[in-house]
Motif scaffolding. Sequence first.
Motif, short mmCIF file in Angstrom:
data_model
loop_
_atom_site.label_atom_id
_atom_site.label_comp_id
_atom_site.label_asym_id
_atom_site.label_seq_id
_atom_site.Cartn_x
_atom_site.Cartn_y
_atom_site.Cartn_z
N ARG A 126 -2.24 -4.31 -12.08
CA ARG A 126 -3.22 -3.49 -11.36
C ARG A 126 -2.72 -3.14 -9.96
N GLN A 127 -2.15 -4.13 -9.29
CA GLN A 127 -1.65 -3.88 -7.94
C GLN A 127 -0.50 -2.89 -7.95
N ARG A 128 0.41 -3.03 -8.92
CA ARG A 128 1.54 -2.11 -9.01
C ARG A 128 1.06 -0.69 -9.26
N GLU A 129 0.12 -0.54 -10.19
CA GLU A 129 -0.42 0.79 -10.49
C GLU A 129 -1.14 1.37 -9.28
N GLY A 130 -1.86 0.52 -8.55
CA GLY A 130 -2.56 0.99 -7.36
C GLY A 130 -1.60 1.48 -6.29
N PHE A 131 -0.52 0.72 -6.06
CA PHE A 131 0.47 1.14 -5.08
C PHE A 131 1.15 2.43 -5.50
N GLN A 132 1.46 2.55 -6.79
CA GLN A 132 2.12 3.76 -7.28
C GLN A 132 1.23 4.98 -7.10
N LYS A 133 -0.06 4.84 -7.37
CA LYS A 133 -0.99 5.96 -7.18
C LYS A 133 -1.08 6.31 -5.70
N PHE A 134 -1.09 5.30 -4.84
CA PHE A 134 -1.14 5.52 -3.40
C PHE A 134 0.07 6.33 -2.94
N LEU A 135 1.25 5.94 -3.39
CA LEU A 135 2.46 6.64 -2.98
C LEU A 135 2.56 8.03 -3.58
N GLN A 136 2.13 8.15 -4.84
CA GLN A 136 2.16 9.47 -5.48
C GLN A 136 1.24 10.45 -4.76
N ALA A 137 0.12 9.94 -4.26
CA ALA A 137 -0.83 10.79 -3.56
C ALA A 137 -0.25 11.35 -2.27
N LEU A 138 0.78 10.67 -1.74
CA LEU A 138 1.39 11.11 -0.49
C LEU A 138 2.55 12.08 -0.71
N THR A 139 2.99 12.21 -1.96
CA THR A 139 4.19 12.99 -2.24
C THR A 139 4.10 14.41 -1.73
#
Length: 273
Positions: A144-157
């Motif tokens: 869950r944490q990994r997916e959350g971080f990935q979504k956070f970073l993708q949102a900044l792309t």
Amino acid sequence: MSQWFESDVQANGINIHYARAGQAGGPVLLLAHGFSDNGACWGRVVENLKNDFDVIMLDARNHGESSRGAATAETQVDDLAGAIKALNLDRPIVLGHSMGASSVAGLAAYEPSLVSKIILEDPPWRANIQSSKNDKDKLEEATRQREGFQKFLQALTDKSEQEIIAEGKKTHPRWHDDDFPAWAKSKKLVGEDAMTGLSWANWREIVTKIQCPSLLVYADADGDGIVKQSAVDEVLEANKNFEAVQILGAGHNIRREQFTEYMKAIRSFLFSD
């Protein structure tokens, strides 16, 4: 901000980028950043200490301009050890924040000859992380944490650095303006594999093995810091090499939220016998 010398070193089979500033020939202070930051995010700390130390800021694997690729908590410790050896550093003081603090603690525990002192800024040491969860629960939480971080970073792309800064200032109103440019840029320089393979290290086991003077800096009980008082009490009971300082009014990003008090605690420890 003073001029930083930047270069790369081959260590532990990868390319590790670093910046260096301060007093050549002085005592070495090595800095290990948290997840999604990079070495440049230590800017204000470096400016405060550059007249007293030879300061080296590493980019962790998958961050900044260092190599990409899956990494475990153990791999990150090996990266730190490899960088110290490759740079021919003689038992530096090592300071880490969050993910970097976890790596620094592991370094001191398993490569004690490589460090003289360590400082840990809110490492990911949860009091119940080892005792109250079975392996399946821990795996699910990590996922869950990994997916959350990935979504956070993708949102900044698709956002510009100025847009990231504007959002950051709304989210972190207590940060100094000088903290935001490097922080925003760092978010654009995180590799896709940054969370792949990462897991929480067994900090209780690590703490018992640390032999050098160690400072644990933790946040206000009302903030979003990870280390809580119960974990601090465990650390101090388990290892007399540790001392701890709580910074009131700060959350997980302690140095960014209460810089003056943070530096007061850091300096007191750095210049202690």
